[in-house]
Scaffold this motif. Structure first.
Motif, PDB file in Angstrom:
ATOM      1  N   ARG A   1      21.528 -42.684  29.414  1.00  0.00           N
ATOM      2  CA  ARG A   1      21.271 -43.724  28.415  1.00  0.00           C
ATOM      3  C   ARG A   1      20.224 -43.249  27.418  1.00  0.00           C
ATOM      4  O   ARG A   1      20.392 -43.396  26.202  1.00  0.00           O
ATOM      5  CB  ARG A   1      20.818 -45.011  29.117  1.00  0.00           C
ATOM      6  CG  ARG A   1      20.646 -46.209  28.189  1.00  0.00           C
ATOM      7  CD  ARG A   1      20.058 -47.373  28.936  1.00  0.00           C
ATOM      8  NE  ARG A   1      18.717 -47.074  29.436  1.00  0.00           N
ATOM      9  CZ  ARG A   1      17.632 -47.064  28.660  1.00  0.00           C
ATOM     10  NH1 ARG A   1      17.725 -47.317  27.379  1.00  0.00           N
ATOM     11  NH2 ARG A   1      16.457 -46.812  29.195  1.00  0.00           N
ATOM     12  N   LYS A   2      19.126 -42.664  27.960  1.00  0.00           N
ATOM     13  CA  LYS A   2      18.068 -42.158  27.080  1.00  0.00           C
ATOM     14  C   LYS A   2      18.581 -40.994  26.217  1.00  0.00           C
ATOM     15  O   LYS A   2      18.248 -40.893  25.047  1.00  0.00           O
ATOM     16  CB  LYS A   2      16.878 -41.704  27.918  1.00  0.00           C
ATOM     17  CG  LYS A   2      16.156 -42.845  28.600  1.00  0.00           C
ATOM     18  CD  LYS A   2      14.960 -42.306  29.400  1.00  0.00           C
ATOM     19  CE  LYS A   2      14.219 -43.455  30.092  1.00  0.00           C
ATOM     20  NZ  LYS A   2      13.066 -42.953  30.863  1.00  0.00           N
ATOM     21  N   ARG A   3      19.403 -40.095  26.840  1.00  0.00           N
ATOM     22  CA  ARG A   3      19.898 -38.919  26.111  1.00  0.00           C
ATOM     23  C   ARG A   3      20.778 -39.329  24.940  1.00  0.00           C
ATOM     24  O   ARG A   3      20.677 -38.753  23.844  1.00  0.00           O
ATOM     25  CB  ARG A   3      20.717 -38.028  27.051  1.00  0.00           C
ATOM     26  CG  ARG A   3      21.188 -36.730  26.406  1.00  0.00           C
ATOM     27  CD  ARG A   3      22.091 -35.999  27.360  1.00  0.00           C
ATOM     28  NE  ARG A   3      23.322 -36.737  27.597  1.00  0.00           N
ATOM     29  CZ  ARG A   3      24.348 -36.796  26.752  1.00  0.00           C
ATOM     30  NH1 ARG A   3      24.287 -36.173  25.580  1.00  0.00           N
ATOM     31  NH2 ARG A   3      25.434 -37.491  27.049  1.00  0.00           N
ATOM     32  N   LYS A   4      21.661 -40.318  25.172  1.00  0.00           N
ATOM     33  CA  LYS A   4      22.532 -40.749  24.103  1.00  0.00           C
ATOM     34  C   LYS A   4      21.747 -41.326  22.939  1.00  0.00           C
ATOM     35  O   LYS A   4      22.080 -41.078  21.773  1.00  0.00           O
ATOM     36  CB  LYS A   4      23.524 -41.794  24.627  1.00  0.00           C
ATOM     37  CG  LYS A   4      24.614 -41.193  25.502  1.00  0.00           C
ATOM     38  CD  LYS A   4      25.578 -42.270  25.975  1.00  0.00           C
ATOM     39  CE  LYS A   4      26.699 -41.647  26.825  1.00  0.00           C
ATOM     40  NZ  LYS A   4      27.653 -42.670  27.309  1.00  0.00           N
ATOM     41  N   ALA A   5      20.713 -42.059  23.264  1.00  0.00           N
ATOM     42  CA  ALA A   5      19.884 -42.620  22.193  1.00  0.00           C
ATOM     43  C   ALA A   5      19.192 -41.504  21.428  1.00  0.00           C
ATOM     44  O   ALA A   5      19.145 -41.524  20.189  1.00  0.00           O
ATOM     45  CB  ALA A   5      18.857 -43.590  22.791  1.00  0.00           C
ATOM     46  N   GLU A   6      18.673 -40.513  22.159  1.00  0.00           N
ATOM     47  CA  GLU A   6      17.994 -39.388  21.494  1.00  0.00           C
ATOM     48  C   GLU A   6      18.985 -38.550  20.688  1.00  0.00           C
ATOM     49  O   GLU A   6      18.666 -38.102  19.583  1.00  0.00           O
ATOM     50  CB  GLU A   6      17.300 -38.524  22.540  1.00  0.00           C
ATOM     51  CG  GLU A   6      16.122 -39.225  23.191  1.00  0.00           C
ATOM     52  CD  GLU A   6      15.534 -38.394  24.342  1.00  0.00           C
ATOM     53  OE1 GLU A   6      16.151 -37.337  24.676  1.00  0.00           O
ATOM     54  OE2 GLU A   6      14.506 -38.799  24.903  1.00  0.00           O
ATOM     55  N   GLU A   7      20.177 -38.350  21.215  1.00  0.00           N
ATOM     56  CA  GLU A   7      21.182 -37.546  20.523  1.00  0.00           C
ATOM     57  C   GLU A   7      21.624 -38.231  19.239  1.00  0.00           C
ATOM     58  O   GLU A   7      21.879 -37.566  18.226  1.00  0.00           O
ATOM     59  CB  GLU A   7      22.391 -37.299  21.418  1.00  0.00           C
ATOM     60  CG  GLU A   7      22.171 -36.186  22.408  1.00  0.00           C
ATOM     61  CD  GLU A   7      23.447 -35.857  23.177  1.00  0.00           C
ATOM     62  OE1 GLU A   7      24.451 -36.583  23.006  1.00  0.00           O
ATOM     63  OE2 GLU A   7      23.432 -34.873  23.934  1.00  0.00           O
ATOM     64  N   ALA A   8      21.758 -39.521  19.291  1.00  0.00           N
ATOM     65  CA  ALA A   8      22.170 -40.249  18.090  1.00  0.00           C
ATOM     66  C   ALA A   8      21.141 -40.064  16.992  1.00  0.00           C
ATOM     67  O   ALA A   8      21.486 -39.819  15.823  1.00  0.00           O
ATOM     68  CB  ALA A   8      22.359 -41.735  18.417  1.00  0.00           C
TER      69      ALA A   8
END
Length: 310
Positions: free
Chosen positions: A183-190
């Motif tokens: 969840r955190k990675r997707k937010a950071e990747e976006a």
């Protein structure tokens, strides 16, 4: 010795007869010296006897000579027969010796073959015994290895079950951690994708401008070195009047240092093509840029060679 005795007897007889004739003749001469008043008729029988005896002596001598000749001929025949039989005997002895020699050779060969066969049989028995022992040892080793394998599999299965239980527990914990991390990675990747897109758009615009400028520079460099290559070929080109107004198209492959790795005529006048190929080979090395992007445009180059006349 028998032949010598047979020859000696006729000789003795002949000698005796001749001596007797001589004595008789001597006696005849003595009788003629007697007084002539003796009756002439008394000497006629003696003369006739002497003549008759001489004829007999001659006949007997001729007979003895013939006997001697017959004896010599028979002796020669007998000796020839003895020699023939001796030669035949020697030949038979030689053949028998040769046969015995061959039989001895065959016997030795058979003896050697028997020895070899016995040795081979003995070796085969030894090899069979060794292979049997080896097979028995291998079978025993396989039994031991199979027992060890089964024990190891049982032990490994028990360990696997323990590890699977522990892994299942750990997987559940990891799943929860990964869900949170994802969840955190997707937010950071976006957020990072948004920033990278902005940067890529700016760099692309700059690269387009730089690429257009560099392409112009590369084309200029290619044209410059192409002209230098043509000039080098023209310097080494041997021309004659028959080549005027004619040309040849060639393909040249160059190494990074300008060394000609291959050259091929594509089309054109055969005389000009031969002269162009000879000029390229004579040059050996042609001008080429040290810049990689320029060299990549020139490592395979098509040229039209046209002889120049002053």
């Amino acid at each position: 010795m028998a032949v010598k005795s047979e020859l000696t007897l006729p000789v003795v007889i002949s000698a005796g007869i001749h001596i007797g004739v001589i004595v008789v003749l001597a006696l005849g001469i003595s009788f003629e010296d007697k007084p002539k008043h003796l009756p002439q008729t008394q000497s006629e029988p003696i003369v006739q006897a002497v003549v008759v005896d001489q004829q007999r002596i001659n006949d007997h001598a001729e007979k003895l000579k013939q006997q001697r000749s017959d004896a010599e001929r028979k002796e020669k025949q007998r000796q020839a027969e003895i020699d023939r039989q001796a030669r035949k005997a020697r030949e038979e002895v030689r053949k028998e010796q040769e046969r015995i020699k061959q039989l001895e050779i065959q016997r030795k060969q058979k003896e050697q073959e028997t020895i070899k066969a016995n040795n081979a049989a003995k070796a085969a028995q030894q090899k069979e015994a060794a292979e049997k022992a080896k097979a028995e040892k291998a079978a025993e080793l396989r039994k031991q290895q199979e027992a060890q394998r089964i024990a190891a599999e049982i032990k490994a299965e028990e360990k696997r079950q323990r590890e699977e239980a522990a892994a299942a527990k750990k997987r559940e914990e990891d799943r929860k951690r990964k869900e949170e991390a994802e969840r955190k990675r997707k937010a950071e990747e976006a957020e990072r994708a948004r920033q990278e897109k902005e940067m890529a758009d700016a760099m692309a615009a700059e690269q387009v401008a730089l690429s257009a400028t560099r392409n112009k520079q590369v084309v200029s460099e290619v044209n410059k070195y192409t002209a230098m290559i043509k000039s080098t070929i023209q310097r080494n080109l041997v021309v004659d009047e028959s080549m005027r107004g004619k040309s040849c198209r060639v393909l040249i492959r160059l190494a990074p240092d300008g060394f000609v790795t291959a050259s091929q005529t594509l089309s054109g006048d055969q005389v000009v093509c031969r002269a162009a190929k000879a000029a390229i080979n004579k040059a050996g090395r042609l001008p080429v840029s040290s810049e990689a992007d320029v060299y990549n445009k020139m490592k395979e180059i098509n040229l039209t060679v046209s002889p120049e006349f002053n």
